[in-house]
Design a protein around this motif. Structure first.
Motif, mmCIF file in Angstrom:
data_model
loop_
_atom_site.group_PDB
_atom_site.id
_atom_site.type_symbol
_atom_site.label_atom_id
_atom_site.label_comp_id
_atom_site.label_asym_id
_atom_site.label_seq_id
_atom_site.Cartn_x
_atom_site.Cartn_y
_atom_site.Cartn_z
ATOM 1 N N ASN A 1 0.814 -1.222 0.000
ATOM 2 C CA ASN A 1 0.000 0.000 0.000
ATOM 3 C C ASN A 1 0.844 1.267 0.000
ATOM 4 O OD1 ASN A 1 -2.370 -1.555 0.109
ATOM 5 N ND2 ASN A 1 -2.347 -1.593 2.349
ATOM 6 N N GLY A 2 2.120 1.129 -0.370
ATOM 7 C CA GLY A 2 2.998 2.291 -0.427
ATOM 8 C C GLY A 2 3.298 2.909 0.920
ATOM 9 N N LYS A 3 3.064 2.167 2.001
ATOM 10 C CA LYS A 3 3.223 2.714 3.352
ATOM 11 C C LYS A 3 4.395 2.060 4.054
ATOM 12 C CE LYS A 3 0.688 3.439 7.685
ATOM 13 N NZ LYS A 3 -0.603 3.226 8.390
ATOM 14 N N GLU A 4 5.361 2.868 4.464
ATOM 15 C CA GLU A 4 6.486 2.334 5.229
ATOM 16 C C GLU A 4 5.978 1.757 6.545
ATOM 17 O OE1 GLU A 4 10.606 4.122 4.765
ATOM 18 O OE2 GLU A 4 9.312 5.885 4.864
ATOM 19 N N GLY A 5 6.527 0.619 6.907
ATOM 20 C CA GLY A 5 6.055 -0.095 8.083
ATOM 21 C C GLY A 5 5.230 -1.305 7.711
ATOM 22 N N ASN A 6 4.764 -1.347 6.456
ATOM 23 C CA ASN A 6 4.057 -2.526 5.966
ATOM 24 C C ASN A 6 5.050 -3.538 5.400
ATOM 25 O OD1 ASN A 6 1.375 -1.964 6.557
ATOM 26 N ND2 ASN A 6 1.011 -0.874 4.639
ATOM 27 N N PRO A 7 4.673 -4.810 5.332
ATOM 28 C CA PRO A 7 5.548 -5.814 4.720
ATOM 29 C C PRO A 7 5.807 -5.488 3.247
ATOM 30 C CG PRO A 7 3.799 -6.853 5.992
ATOM 31 C CD PRO A 7 3.454 -5.397 5.895
ATOM 32 N N PRO A 8 6.869 -6.055 2.663
ATOM 33 C CA PRO A 8 7.190 -5.760 1.270
ATOM 34 C C PRO A 8 6.269 -6.480 0.292
ATOM 35 C CG PRO A 8 8.723 -7.378 2.127
ATOM 36 C CD PRO A 8 7.873 -6.941 3.283
ATOM 37 N N VAL A 9 6.097 -5.864 -0.864
ATOM 38 C CA VAL A 9 5.420 -6.503 -1.992
ATOM 39 C C VAL A 9 6.482 -6.763 -3.055
ATOM 40 C CG1 VAL A 9 3.722 -6.234 -3.838
ATOM 41 C CG2 VAL A 9 3.228 -5.355 -1.537
ATOM 42 N N PRO A 10 6.830 -8.026 -3.313
ATOM 43 C CA PRO A 10 7.848 -8.309 -4.333
ATOM 44 C C PRO A 10 7.373 -7.872 -5.718
ATOM 45 C CG PRO A 10 7.501 -10.209 -2.894
ATOM 46 C CD PRO A 10 6.398 -9.243 -2.605
ATOM 47 N N VAL A 11 8.237 -7.185 -6.438
ATOM 48 C CA VAL A 11 7.929 -6.726 -7.792
ATOM 49 C C VAL A 11 8.547 -7.664 -8.823
ATOM 50 C CG1 VAL A 11 8.282 -4.849 -9.453
ATOM 51 C CG2 VAL A 11 7.685 -4.327 -7.070
ATOM 52 N N CYS A 12 9.782 -8.066 -8.590
ATOM 53 C CA CYS A 12 10.437 -8.990 -9.507
ATOM 54 C C CYS A 12 11.623 -9.637 -8.808
ATOM 55 C CB CYS A 12 10.898 -8.283 -10.786
ATOM 56 S SG CYS A 12 12.232 -7.087 -10.532
ATOM 57 N N MET A 13 12.155 -10.681 -9.431
ATOM 58 C CA MET A 13 13.333 -11.363 -8.910
ATOM 59 C C MET A 13 14.190 -11.819 -10.073
ATOM 60 S SD MET A 13 13.715 -15.021 -6.941
ATOM 61 C CE MET A 13 13.657 -15.854 -8.536
ATOM 62 N N VAL A 14 15.497 -11.687 -9.902
ATOM 63 C CA VAL A 14 16.450 -12.251 -10.853
ATOM 64 C C VAL A 14 17.386 -13.161 -10.073
ATOM 65 C CG1 VAL A 14 18.310 -11.793 -12.489
ATOM 66 C CG2 VAL A 14 16.319 -10.272 -12.403
ATOM 67 N N ALA A 15 17.575 -14.373 -10.573
ATOM 68 C CA ALA A 15 18.475 -15.345 -9.947
ATOM 69 C C ALA A 15 19.382 -15.929 -11.017
ATOM 70 C CB ALA A 15 17.675 -16.450 -9.260
ATOM 71 N N ARG A 16 20.649 -16.087 -10.684
ATOM 72 C CA ARG A 16 21.612 -16.654 -11.634
ATOM 73 C C ARG A 16 22.474 -17.690 -10.929
ATOM 74 N NH1 ARG A 16 24.836 -12.460 -15.095
ATOM 75 N NH2 ARG A 16 22.752 -12.417 -16.032
ATOM 76 N N GLU A 17 22.609 -18.854 -11.577
ATOM 77 C CA GLU A 17 23.498 -19.880 -11.041
ATOM 78 C C GLU A 17 24.922 -19.507 -11.420
ATOM 79 O OE1 GLU A 17 25.723 -22.637 -9.684
ATOM 80 O OE2 GLU A 17 25.601 -22.805 -11.880
ATOM 81 N N PHE A 18 25.784 -19.443 -10.429
ATOM 82 C CA PHE A 18 27.119 -18.868 -10.591
ATOM 83 C C PHE A 18 27.981 -19.636 -11.586
ATOM 84 C CE2 PHE A 18 31.558 -18.585 -8.899
ATOM 85 C CZ PHE A 18 31.775 -17.248 -9.191
ATOM 86 N N THR A 19 27.905 -20.949 -11.586
ATOM 87 C CA THR A 19 28.797 -21.761 -12.421
ATOM 88 C C THR A 19 28.328 -21.836 -13.871
ATOM 89 O OG1 THR A 19 29.342 -23.108 -10.489
ATOM 90 C CG2 THR A 19 29.908 -24.010 -12.647
#
Length: 582
Positions: free
Chosen positions: A21-39
Motif C-alpha cells: 500500500n505504499g506505506k512504510e512499516g508494511n511488509p514488502p510486496v515483491p515486484v520482480c526477482m532475478v536469480a543466476r546460477e554462478f557456475t
C-alpha cells in the motif's frame, strides 16, 4: 579457505520490492526477482505475477545449494511475503564485507556499490540506481517497457554479485560466514514481525504534541526552574545544580557540558535529572514522524545488522521504537490475547569479562547474583553479611566503579557519577584493579594485541581492524560488546528455528511476543536458549537473564520514562493510559 562444493548450485539472487500500500512499516510486496546460477550462468527473470504463482523458490534451497545475496534480510523479507521457505545455506556478502573491512576506511560506503569499489570493480552509477529504486517504490502499474527496465536493473545487482563473490571468497571463513547468514534469516523474521504499538495514542501524539510543548515544558520544569518560555537557560541550570549540590562536567572553556551524553551520564548518577533529560531529548522528537508503522499497528524497520564496529545491530534512532526518548516506549502494547516479554542478560558485560579473562574472583562475583555487592565484599569494604538494603550507599559506589571500568571512565568522571571526591574514585578504581588482577592483565593484553597485531576478533570471527590511532577505551570494551553481539545472534537463530516470535533485539535483550496462554512457557524457553547461547560463546560459562513481562492491556514502560509519560498523557487528556509504575 576453499569454497565448499554445492551440487545444487550457487545461486546469486536479488529482488525489487516496495512496501504494501505504499506505506512504510508494511511488509514488502515483491515486484520482480532475478536469480543466476554462478557456475553455469543460467538466469531466471521473474515478474511479480510469476512469483505469486510459486510456492517455493524456483531454485534449490536445501542443503545442496548456496544462496548468495547482498544484505539478506531485505531479500528474505520477499521470501516471507511470498510464503517461501528460506534457504538452508546463506552467504550474505554484506555481512562478510563488513567482517573483512570493519575499522578500515571504506571510501564508497558499505553498500553494494561501495563493496564493488573497494575491490576495484565496476558498478551501476549511484544516480541511476537511486532513480530506478525510486520508480519501484512508487508502485505500479508499470508498462511493458518499465517492467523490462526494472528487471534489467534488478539483474545489475546479480551481475554485481557475480563479480564480488570471486573477489571475496578466498578470504571467507566459510563456517562462520554461513552462521552469520543464518542470522540474516533471523533478522528478516524480526523485521517482518515488528513491534506492536498503541496506534490510537500514537495518532493523538502526532496530531497534538507540537501544540502542548509549552505546557509540557511548564509541567516538567516545575521541579527545575531552568526554562524561560521554551528556551533552556544555562545560568538557571547552573543555579539549580549548585542548590542541589550536583557536580557537573565542564568544557575546557569552563562552561557546563550540555550535550546529551553528559545528561545521560549524569541522569544515571542523579535520577532526579531523568525527567529533565527526557524533556530536552523529546522536544526534538515529538512528532515521531519518521517512525514507520504498518496498517496492522506494528513498527517495522531495518534493524541494520552488523552496522556497528562491535557487530551489534544499529537501527535508526528515528525509525525504531526503542530509539527515541525512553518515555515513548510506553507506546509499545501487545494486542488483545497476547503478551510481550523483554528478556535481557543479567550484567552481560561483567559476565563476559569474567569468562574471557578467566578471573576467578570476577566469576564468583557474577555467580553471586549481585556482582556489585560481591565486589564490595571481595574488596573488604563491607562485611560478608552485608546486603543491598543494609549497605546501599557502598553498593551504589562499587556498582558505579564496575560500570566505569566497562565504559572506560577515569577517576574524574567516576567522581562526578558518585558525587564523591576524585580521591575516592581513584580508591575505588584501585580496589577494582587489586581485586580483579587477572582481568586487568587480560585487558592490557587485549590492548597490546590490538596495537601490535592490528586487529581484535571474537570467538566467532567478527573482527575489528584497529588502525594507527586506536582508542584505548574502545579496545578494552570491544571483547565484551562484540562477544555480547555474538551470543545475541546465536540466540536469535535458535529462537527463530524454534518458532518463537521475536519483535526486536535491543542491545543485550530480546523482545518476544506470544499468546497469553503460552507466554510463560515461551519466556522460560527463551531464557534457556539465551543461557545456552552465552555458554556456547563463553566456553561453558553461562549468563543468567532477567525478564519483564507485559500482558494486554498493559503496556511496556521503562522506569526512567514514567514521569514524562504520565505528564504527556495528562496534557493530552489520556488519563486512562497513565501507568503507576514500570
Amino acid at each position: 579457505m576453499t569454497m565448499p562444493h554445492y551440487p545444487g548450485g550457487v545461486w546469486l539472487v536479488d529482488f525489487e520490492f516496495h512496501p504494501c500500500n505504499g506505506k512504510e512499516g508494511n511488509p514488502p510486496v515483491p515486484v520482480c526477482m532475478v536469480a543466476r546460477e554462478f557456475t553455469t550462468g543460467r538466469t531466471l527473470r521473474l515478474w511479480q505475477n510469476d512469483l505469486a504463482r510459486l510456492h517455493a523458490a524456483p531454485f534449490p534451497t536445501d542443503d545442496s545449494a548456496l544462496f548468495v545475496v547482498f544484505y539478506a534480510p531485505a531479500e528474505f523479507g520477499c521470501f516471507l511475503a511470498l510464503g517461501w521457505p528460506l534457504p538452508h545455506n546463506i552467504l550474505d556478502l554484506f555481512s562478510e564485507f563488513r567482517t573483512q573491512t570493519n575499522g578500515r576506511i571504506v571510501p564508497a560506503g558499505n553498500g553494494l556499490i561501495g563493496a564493488l569499489a573497494y575491490h576495484g570493480l565496476d558498478s551501476i552509477a549511484a544516480e541511476e540506481k537511486t532513480a530506478m529504486r525510486e520508480r519501484v517504490l512508487q508502485g505500479g502499474p508499470w508498462d511493458c517497457t518499465e517492467q523490462q527496465a526494472i528487471l534489467d536493473y534488478c539483474e545489475t545487482d546479480v551481475v554485481a554479485l557475480e563479480k564480488l563473490l570471486p573477489a571475496m571468497r578466498a578470504r571467507l571463513d566459510w563456517p562462520r560466514a554461513l552462521l552469520r547468514g543464518q542470522y540474516s534469516a533471523a533478522a528478516a523474521h524480526i523485521e517482518a514481525n515488528g513491534v506492536p504499538l498503541d496506534v490510537g495514542a500514537l495518532e493523538i501524539f502526532r496530531a497534538n504534541l507540537d501544540g502542548i510543548q509549552g505546557k509540557l515544558i511548564e509541567a516538567i520544569d516545575r521541579d527545575y526552574g531552568v526554562y524561560e518560555g521554551r528556551t533552556f537557560k544555562r545560568e538557571r541550570f547552573e543555579q539549580y545544580l549548585s542548590a542541589q549540590g550536583i557536580p557537573w562536567p565542564r568544557l575546557p572553556t569552563g562552561q557546563l557540558q550540555l550535550d546529551d551524553d553528559a545528561f545521560k551520564e549524569m541522569s544515571r548518577a542523579h535520577p532526579q535529572l531523568a525527567a529533565l533529560r527526557e524533556l530536552r531529548v523529546s522536544l526534538g522528537q515529538m512528532r515521531l514522524s519518521e517512525l514507520p508503522v504498518g496498517d496492522d499497528g506494528r513498527n517495522r524497520c531495518m534493524i541494520s545488522i552488523l552496522r556497528s564496529k562491535t557487530g551489534r545491530n544499529q537501527p535508526s534512532n528515528t525509525r525504531f521504537i526503542f530509539g527515541p526518548s525512553t518515555w515513548m516506549r510506553g507506546l509499545i502494547q501487545p494486542a488483545p490475547g497476547y503478551g510481550l516479554a523483554y528478556v535481557d542478560w543479567s550484567q552481560q558485560e561483567f559476565g563476559i569479562a569474567a569468562a574471557l579473562s578467566g578471573d576467578e574472583n570476577m566469576k564468583t562475583a557474577y555467580a553471586s547474583g549481585d556482582p556489585y555487592m560481591a565486589f564490595a565484599k571481595q574488596a573488604g569494604a563491607v562485611p560478608e553479611e552485608a546486603t543491598k538494603k543494609t549497605h546501599a550507599i557502598e553498593r551504589d559506589q562499587f556498582k558505579a566503579c564496575v560500570l566505569a571500568v566497562q565504559y572506560g571512565m577515569g577517576a574524574e568522571s567516576l567522581a562526578l557519577r558518585i558525587n564523591q571526591p576524585v580521591a575516592r574514585a581513584r580508591e575505588l578504581l584501585d580496589l577494582h584493579k587489586r581485586t580483579y588482577r587477572r582481568f586487568w592483565q587480560w585487558s592490557d593484553g587485549v590492548v597490546n594485541e590490538a596495537v601490535l597485531g592490528g586487529k581484535l576478533w571474537t570467538v566467532y570471527g567478527w573482527q575489528l581492524f584497529t588502525g594507527d590511532n586506536p582508542n584505548d577505551r574502545s579496545l578494552r570494551n570491544f571483547p565484551m560488546q562484540a562477544n555480547g553481539a555474538e551470543m545475541l545472534r546465536l540466540a536469535c537463530i535458535q529462537l527463530m528455528n524454534d518458532g518463537v516470535c521475536i519483535c526486536a533485539p535491543v542491545h543485550d535483550a530480546i523482545l518476544i511476543e506470544a499468546p497469553l496462554e503460552t507466554l510463560d512457557a515461551v519466556v522460560a524457553h527463551t531464557q534457556t536458549v539465551m543461557k545456552q547461547a552465552s555458554a556456547t560463546v563463553l566456553g561453558g560459562f553461562a549468563l543468567e537473564s532477567d525478564t519483564k513481562i507485559v500482558r494486554h492491556p498493559e503496556r511496556y514502560m521503562d522506569a526512567r520514562g514514567v514521569k514524562m509519560w504520565n505528564t504527556v498523557m495528562g496534557l493530552l487528556g489520556l488519563d486512562e493510559r497513565k501507568v503507576s509504575d514500570a
